[in-house]
Design a protein around this motif. Sequence first.
Motif, short mmCIF file in Angstrom:
data_model
loop_
_atom_site.label_atom_id
_atom_site.label_comp_id
_atom_site.label_asym_id
_atom_site.label_seq_id
_atom_site.Cartn_x
_atom_site.Cartn_y
_atom_site.Cartn_z
N LYS A 90 -6.01 2.65 -6.20
CA LYS A 90 -5.25 2.44 -4.97
C LYS A 90 -6.07 1.75 -3.89
CE LYS A 90 -4.17 6.84 -4.94
NZ LYS A 90 -4.50 7.20 -6.34
N THR A 91 -7.39 1.88 -3.99
CA THR A 91 -8.26 1.28 -2.98
C THR A 91 -8.12 -0.24 -2.96
OG1 THR A 91 -9.83 3.08 -3.23
CG2 THR A 91 -10.63 1.07 -2.18
N VAL A 92 -8.08 -0.81 -4.17
CA VAL A 92 -7.97 -2.27 -4.27
C VAL A 92 -6.57 -2.69 -4.71
CG1 VAL A 92 -10.42 -2.60 -4.64
CG2 VAL A 92 -8.94 -2.25 -6.60
N LYS A 93 -5.66 -1.75 -4.78
CA LYS A 93 -4.27 -2.01 -5.18
C LYS A 93 -4.21 -2.74 -6.51
CE LYS A 93 -2.79 -3.75 -1.10
NZ LYS A 93 -3.77 -3.38 -0.04
N ARG A 101 2.20 7.96 -11.19
CA ARG A 101 2.47 8.15 -9.77
C ARG A 101 1.17 8.01 -8.99
NH1 ARG A 101 7.56 9.04 -8.93
NH2 ARG A 101 8.82 9.85 -10.64
N SER A 102 1.29 7.78 -7.71
CA SER A 102 0.12 7.45 -6.90
C SER A 102 -0.83 8.63 -6.70
CB SER A 102 0.55 6.89 -5.55
OG SER A 102 1.36 7.81 -4.85
N SER A 107 0.82 -1.21 0.00
CA SER A 107 0.00 0.00 0.00
C SER A 107 0.86 1.27 0.00
CB SER A 107 -0.94 0.01 1.20
OG SER A 107 -0.21 -0.12 2.40
N ALA A 108 2.15 1.13 0.30
CA ALA A 108 3.06 2.27 0.29
C ALA A 108 3.66 2.54 -1.08
CB ALA A 108 4.20 2.05 1.29
N SER A 109 3.33 1.71 -2.06
CA SER A 109 3.87 1.91 -3.41
C SER A 109 3.35 3.23 -3.97
CB SER A 109 3.46 0.76 -4.33
OG SER A 109 4.11 -0.43 -3.94
N ASP A 110 4.25 4.04 -4.52
CA ASP A 110 3.86 5.37 -4.99
C ASP A 110 4.22 5.64 -6.44
OD1 ASP A 110 6.63 7.19 -3.37
OD2 ASP A 110 6.59 5.52 -4.80
N TYR A 111 4.82 4.66 -7.09
CA TYR A 111 5.23 4.86 -8.47
C TYR A 111 5.10 3.53 -9.18
CZ TYR A 111 8.30 6.10 -12.42
OH TYR A 111 8.83 6.34 -13.67
N PHE A 112 4.51 3.55 -10.38
CA PHE A 112 4.23 2.31 -11.10
C PHE A 112 4.64 2.48 -12.56
CE2 PHE A 112 1.67 0.61 -7.66
CZ PHE A 112 1.23 1.76 -7.02
N ILE A 113 5.18 1.41 -13.10
CA ILE A 113 5.68 1.46 -14.48
C ILE A 113 5.21 0.22 -15.22
CG2 ILE A 113 7.75 1.74 -15.92
CD1 ILE A 113 9.32 2.38 -13.35
N TRP A 114 4.87 0.39 -16.47
CA TRP A 114 4.60 -0.74 -17.36
C TRP A 114 5.74 -0.87 -18.36
CZ3 TRP A 114 1.19 -4.56 -17.00
CH2 TRP A 114 0.04 -4.38 -16.23
N GLU A 141 6.42 -1.83 -9.45
CA GLU A 141 5.96 -0.88 -8.44
C GLU A 141 7.14 -0.47 -7.57
OE1 GLU A 141 3.96 -2.62 -4.90
OE2 GLU A 141 3.93 -4.48 -6.07
N LYS A 142 7.08 0.74 -7.05
CA LYS A 142 8.12 1.24 -6.16
C LYS A 142 7.49 1.98 -5.02
CE LYS A 142 10.50 5.02 -6.46
NZ LYS A 142 10.65 5.37 -5.04
N SER A 143 7.98 1.72 -3.82
CA SER A 143 7.51 2.47 -2.67
C SER A 143 8.51 3.57 -2.36
CB SER A 143 7.34 1.55 -1.45
OG SER A 143 8.61 1.09 -1.02
#
Lengths: 113, 112
Positions: free
Chosen positions: B68-71, B51-52, B28-35, B92-94
Amino acid sequence: DAGVIQSPRHEVTEMGQEVTLRCKPISGHNSLFWYRQTMMRGLELLIYFNNNVPIDDSGMPEDRFSAKMPNASFSTLKIQPSEPRDSAVYFCASSLATGQQAFFGQGTRLTVV
Amino acid sequence: GESVGLHLPTLSVQEGDNSIINCAYSNSASDYFIWYKQESGKGPQFIIDIRSNMDKRQGQRVTVLLNKTVKHLSLQIAATQPGDSAVYFCAEKSGGSYIPTFGRGTSLIVHP
């Protein structure tokens, strides 16, 4: 820009031999990563450098693996002695800064027989 | 010999259809996502990131949605083409981590 350059593209070696994989990151990138990809375990981070300094090598599987980054434009990953279970595709990647998107090289397919 | 590897989830679509590739994350702390897209014999290639503080971002023929609610993260590809056939990874990156963590990947097969 030519992107991240890895050599060789393919390497076949006998068990017990030393293997050295090479990487030239994108010019100006401060972070460099070595990954290993297999069907069983997917894409695994082996080691991460920032400004040529190893920051996290917790992914390096054994003492047989070592990595160096003598300058900002070159890194090596060495396996000595190599074993058949080291067979995988090894990727080098670089990014402009920590946490930003990484740019991957074409990989080195290593086969240890 | 080498053990049989785990099979990747596979999505098969017809050329011209829209594709949706899904990714669930646990932190849940992940704040950056990449494909990333990985074609056979090549390294992963950046497609799009988010970004989150956003829930949607669009690129050329691609859209990333973040719930983000259901990740949950999804990649939508419009008018899928045979050249889109590849393995797609979410990462994903926290905030406390230096680098993104890669998921297992989804294989997209586009039939002409």
